[in-house]
Design a protein around this motif. Structure first.
Motif, PDB file in Angstrom:
ATOM      1  N   GLY A 147      34.731  26.112  18.220  1.00 12.71           N
ATOM      2  CA  GLY A 147      33.611  26.223  19.142  1.00 12.71           C
ATOM      3  C   GLY A 147      32.916  24.907  19.440  1.00 12.71           C
ATOM      4  N   ALA A 148      33.434  23.796  18.926  1.00 12.32           N
ATOM      5  CA  ALA A 148      32.824  22.502  19.242  1.00 12.32           C
ATOM      6  C   ALA A 148      32.890  22.266  20.747  1.00 12.32           C
ATOM      7  CB  ALA A 148      33.552  21.380  18.510  1.00 12.32           C
ATOM      8  N   GLU A 149      31.825  21.790  21.313  1.00 12.79           N
ATOM      9  CA  GLU A 149      31.788  21.537  22.756  1.00 12.79           C
ATOM     10  C   GLU A 149      32.551  20.263  23.075  1.00 12.79           C
ATOM     11  OE1 GLU A 149      28.683  20.829  26.463  1.00 12.79           O
ATOM     12  OE2 GLU A 149      28.009  20.637  24.386  1.00 12.79           O
ATOM     13  N   ILE A 150      33.583  20.383  23.897  1.00 14.02           N
ATOM     14  CA  ILE A 150      34.341  19.222  24.352  1.00 14.02           C
ATOM     15  C   ILE A 150      34.453  19.287  25.874  1.00 14.02           C
ATOM     16  CG2 ILE A 150      35.686  19.004  22.208  1.00 14.02           C
ATOM     17  CD1 ILE A 150      38.055  20.298  23.820  1.00 14.02           C
ATOM     18  N   PRO A 151      34.627  18.149  26.523  1.00 19.23           N
ATOM     19  CA  PRO A 151      34.832  18.165  27.975  1.00 19.23           C
ATOM     20  C   PRO A 151      36.266  18.569  28.313  1.00 19.23           C
ATOM     21  CG  PRO A 151      34.814  15.902  27.155  1.00 19.23           C
ATOM     22  CD  PRO A 151      34.488  16.775  25.989  1.00 19.23           C
ATOM     23  N   TYR A 152      36.422  19.453  29.294  1.00 21.02           N
ATOM     24  CA  TYR A 152      37.755  19.865  29.727  1.00 21.02           C
ATOM     25  C   TYR A 152      37.724  20.189  31.210  1.00 21.02           C
ATOM     26  CZ  TYR A 152      35.843  24.628  29.390  1.00 21.02           C
ATOM     27  OH  TYR A 152      35.082  25.756  29.545  1.00 21.02           O
ATOM     28  N   VAL A 153      38.897  20.212  31.830  1.00 20.14           N
ATOM     29  CA  VAL A 153      39.036  20.621  33.234  1.00 20.14           C
ATOM     30  C   VAL A 153      40.298  21.463  33.377  1.00 20.14           C
ATOM     31  CG1 VAL A 153      37.753  18.728  34.312  1.00 20.14           C
ATOM     32  CG2 VAL A 153      40.167  18.421  33.793  1.00 20.14           C
ATOM     33  N   PHE A 154      40.215  22.478  34.207  1.00 15.48           N
ATOM     34  CA  PHE A 154      41.335  23.364  34.519  1.00 15.48           C
ATOM     35  C   PHE A 154      42.001  22.854  35.788  1.00 15.48           C
ATOM     36  CE2 PHE A 154      42.637  27.134  37.059  1.00 15.48           C
ATOM     37  CZ  PHE A 154      43.648  27.622  36.233  1.00 15.48           C
ATOM     38  N   GLY A 155      43.327  22.767  35.773  1.00 15.95           N
ATOM     39  CA  GLY A 155      44.029  22.231  36.928  1.00 15.95           C
ATOM     40  C   GLY A 155      44.953  23.206  37.617  1.00 15.95           C
ATOM     41  N   GLY A 156      44.859  24.494  37.301  1.00 19.81           N
ATOM     42  CA  GLY A 156      45.744  25.474  37.924  1.00 19.81           C
ATOM     43  C   GLY A 156      47.027  25.620  37.139  1.00 19.81           C
ATOM     44  N   ASP A 157      47.871  24.578  37.161  1.00 22.29           N
ATOM     45  CA  ASP A 157      49.134  24.611  36.418  1.00 22.29           C
ATOM     46  C   ASP A 157      49.064  23.727  35.176  1.00 22.29           C
ATOM     47  OD1 ASP A 157      49.058  22.176  37.665  1.00 22.29           O
ATOM     48  OD2 ASP A 157      51.015  22.349  38.628  1.00 22.29           O
ATOM     49  N   GLY A 158      47.888  23.590  34.618  1.00 20.93           N
ATOM     50  CA  GLY A 158      47.702  22.800  33.411  1.00 20.93           C
ATOM     51  C   GLY A 158      46.228  22.581  33.163  1.00 20.93           C
ATOM     52  N   ALA A 159      45.921  21.672  32.260  1.00 21.52           N
ATOM     53  CA  ALA A 159      44.535  21.369  31.938  1.00 21.52           C
ATOM     54  C   ALA A 159      44.471  20.018  31.242  1.00 21.52           C
ATOM     55  CB  ALA A 159      43.936  22.449  31.037  1.00 21.52           C
ATOM     56  N   SER A 160      43.270  19.416  31.255  1.00 23.26           N
ATOM     57  CA  SER A 160      43.015  18.154  30.564  1.00 23.26           C
ATOM     58  C   SER A 160      41.732  18.290  29.762  1.00 23.26           C
ATOM     59  CB  SER A 160      42.877  17.001  31.559  1.00 23.26           C
ATOM     60  OG  SER A 160      44.055  16.813  32.306  1.00 23.26           O
ATOM     61  N   PHE A 161      41.596  17.493  28.724  1.00 26.90           N
ATOM     62  CA  PHE A 161      40.390  17.511  27.905  1.00 26.90           C
ATOM     63  C   PHE A 161      40.268  16.178  27.179  1.00 26.90           C
ATOM     64  CE2 PHE A 161      43.889  19.186  25.363  1.00 26.90           C
ATOM     65  CZ  PHE A 161      43.775  18.481  24.170  1.00 26.90           C
ATOM     66  N   ALA A 162      39.144  15.982  26.522  1.00 25.40           N
ATOM     67  CA  ALA A 162      38.927  14.777  25.718  1.00 25.40           C
ATOM     68  C   ALA A 162      38.277  15.188  24.407  1.00 25.40           C
ATOM     69  CB  ALA A 162      38.054  13.775  26.463  1.00 25.40           C
ATOM     70  N   VAL A 163      38.637  14.493  23.328  1.00 18.96           N
ATOM     71  CA  VAL A 163      38.097  14.836  22.006  1.00 18.96           C
ATOM     72  C   VAL A 163      37.745  13.563  21.239  1.00 18.96           C
ATOM     73  CG1 VAL A 163      39.243  17.062  21.705  1.00 18.96           C
ATOM     74  CG2 VAL A 163      40.458  14.964  21.099  1.00 18.96           C
ATOM     75  N   PRO A 164      36.717  13.644  20.387  1.00 19.96           N
ATOM     76  CA  PRO A 164      36.374  12.517  19.530  1.00 19.96           C
ATOM     77  C   PRO A 164      37.405  12.378  18.406  1.00 19.96           C
ATOM     78  CG  PRO A 164      34.966  14.381  19.028  1.00 19.96           C
ATOM     79  CD  PRO A 164      35.784  14.773  20.223  1.00 19.96           C
ATOM     80  N   PRO A 165      37.411  11.241  17.693  1.00 14.87           N
ATOM     81  CA  PRO A 165      38.432  10.985  16.666  1.00 14.87           C
ATOM     82  C   PRO A 165      38.530  12.082  15.611  1.00 14.87           C
ATOM     83  CG  PRO A 165      37.155   9.013  17.088  1.00 14.87           C
ATOM     84  CD  PRO A 165      36.497  10.102  17.859  1.00 14.87           C
ATOM     85  N   ALA A 166      37.408  12.622  15.178  1.00 18.03           N
ATOM     86  CA  ALA A 166      37.418  13.605  14.095  1.00 18.03           C
ATOM     87  C   ALA A 166      38.119  14.903  14.489  1.00 18.03           C
ATOM     88  CB  ALA A 166      35.978  13.908  13.668  1.00 18.03           C
ATOM     89  N   LEU A 167      38.251  15.169  15.788  1.00 15.26           N
ATOM     90  CA  LEU A 167      38.857  16.416  16.249  1.00 15.26           C
ATOM     91  C   LEU A 167      40.252  16.227  16.834  1.00 15.26           C
ATOM     92  CD1 LEU A 167      35.764  18.063  18.001  1.00 15.26           C
ATOM     93  CD2 LEU A 167      36.548  18.360  15.649  1.00 15.26           C
ATOM     94  N   ALA A 168      40.725  14.988  16.894  1.00 12.70           N
ATOM     95  CA  ALA A 168      41.977  14.695  17.586  1.00 12.70           C
ATOM     96  C   ALA A 168      43.179  15.375  16.934  1.00 12.70           C
ATOM     97  CB  ALA A 168      42.192  13.186  17.666  1.00 12.70           C
ATOM     98  N   ALA A 169      43.259  15.365  15.607  1.00 17.76           N
ATOM     99  CA  ALA A 169      44.422  15.949  14.926  1.00 17.76           C
ATOM    100  C   ALA A 169      44.501  17.458  15.167  1.00 17.76           C
ATOM    101  CB  ALA A 169      44.364  15.645  13.431  1.00 17.76           C
ATOM    102  N   LYS A 170      43.375  18.154  15.038  1.00 21.48           N
ATOM    103  CA  LYS A 170      43.352  19.599  15.270  1.00 21.48           C
ATOM    104  C   LYS A 170      43.678  19.918  16.725  1.00 21.48           C
ATOM    105  CE  LYS A 170      40.356  21.489  11.666  1.00 21.48           C
ATOM    106  NZ  LYS A 170      39.104  22.260  11.403  1.00 21.48           N
TER     107      LYS A 170
END
Length: 390
Positions: A76-99
């Protein structure tokens, strides 16, 4: 989705919130991501062919699954994301990158195995993007009091997508039996037709920068055309999209919710009963517990993600044919030459894919796309230089 403040990353929580979408190109809204962050991206291989084969609902479901799988894995951590129809993108800080990487790889494995939609997925360090001279800047747009969507600028998100498509920064494949947590993901609503004449998908990317004065002027002129509510509307009806029983997405949803070792007919029967109960509540308006069907329908419209900014403007709107002609004339006319690249796609209907873990809460999100081609065909046209399809 907006997360509790205790789970919000300090950087992302500090990014200003905009309530006026017409300010989407205002550089003052955007903040550069810290160097330690990473950008994740997923896109479906062969999405154009899949949509042409009538699988638009499955394609959109897989795209939204990226967001559901990653955000659920992050608790439930708030991260920035965007929906692209046939995919998606997001960004995460270092502590959440592995998960996030593990969850993204699991979604790709699930999409290929259960939906027969292979995905390219990868994670790109923001520092690697900046080394090319590009940037990743983020803003927050409040679609409603309960839901905020991320907007990205700087060219870095498009760079990450291109790099991953070319085989760089790819993630290792997840195990064959990997099962992402897709709690809340659903596709039980029916496609909804245009009320004015045409569902128009618009994609508009700046040739230089979103802060370029000529691009801002072009977007301002476009917004003036979009502001005429007699000829351009929210794609959703005021009461929300139509429902039917059984929903056309029931089979797809069974693939989302099926547990390892569970017989398909068992899961489908359970989901059919759930869908019947939801159909009864939403059709009759009967409230149960903390769930108010009338409020939920209003929130669907208010929370809908039908427009955004991801290194370029994207939206799906309902408009008259005449207004669609004016928009096309503007975006493909002399003023747009050398300023922006555009992709436009017209169709009769739009569809919606949802993430609503707790329908009694107000932070459910709903992604809108054209029902047959939408963002996928508009993006293909944009990449081809804005030429109309043959």
């Amino acid at each position: 989705m907006e997360a509790p403040a205790t789970r919000a990353d300090p950087f992302y929580a500090s990014v200003p919130v905009c309530t006026d979408f017409e300010r989407v190109t205002d550089p003052a809204l955007y903040r550069p991501l810290p160097d330690g962050w990473q950008v994740g991206n997923a896109d479906i291989v062969g999405s154009t062919a899949a949509k042409a084969a009538g699988r638009a609902k499955a394609v959109n479901l897989a795209g939204a699954a990226v967001i559901a799988g990653v955000t659920n894995a992050l608790g439930g951590a708030e991260i920035p994301y965007v929906f692209g129809g046939d995919g998606a993108s997001f960004a995460v800080p270092p502590a959440l990158a592995a998960k996030a990487s593990e969850a993204l790889a699991a979604v790709a494995r699930w999409a290929a195995r259960d939906l027969e939609l292979p995905m390219r997925v990868g994670m790109v360090p923001v520092a690697a993007i900046r080394a090319t001279g590009l940037d990743v800047q983020v803003a927050r747009y409040a679609a409603s009091p309960a839901v905020r969507y991320a907007m990205f600028a700087g060219g870095g998100m498009r760079f990450a997508e291109r790099e991953i498509k070319q085989g760089r920064f790819r993630l290792a494949e997840a195990p064959e039996d990997a099962q992402p947590d897709l709690d809340g993901l659903s596709c039980n609503w029916e496609a909804f037709p245009s009320s004015l004449g045409v569902i128009l998908t618009i994609m508009l990317n700046p040739e230089r920068s979103h802060a370029d004065a000529a691009f801002i002027a072009l977007v301002t002129e476009l917004n003036a055309l979009l502001a005429d509510q007699r000829q351009v509307r929210h794609p959703l009806p005021p009461e929300g999209p139509p429902m039917r029983f059984p929903p056309t997405g029931l089979g797809l949803l069974a693939r989302v919710r099926r547990r390892p070792g569970e017989w398909a007919w068992v899961r489908r029967t359970k989901l059919a009963l759930e869908a019947l109960f939801a159909y009864f509540l939403l059709s009759t308006g009967v409230s149960v517990g903390g769930f108010d069907p009338a409020r939920y329908r209003r929130e669907i419209v208010a929370n809908a993600d039908f427009r955004g900014y991801d290194d370029g403007l994207r939206m799906t709107v309902d408009c008259s044919v005449a207004q669609a002609d004016r928009i096309e004339q503007l975006l493909r006319g002399p003023r747009a030459l050398g300023v922006a690249r555009c992709g436009l796609h017209r169709e009769a209907e739009a569809l919606m894919t949802c993430i609503a873990p707790l329908p009694s809460h107000s932070d459910h999100v709903h992604f809108i796309d054209g029902a047959a081609g939408g963002y996928t065909l508009a993006a293909a046209q944009l990449k081809a230089g804005g030429a109309a399809p043959a």
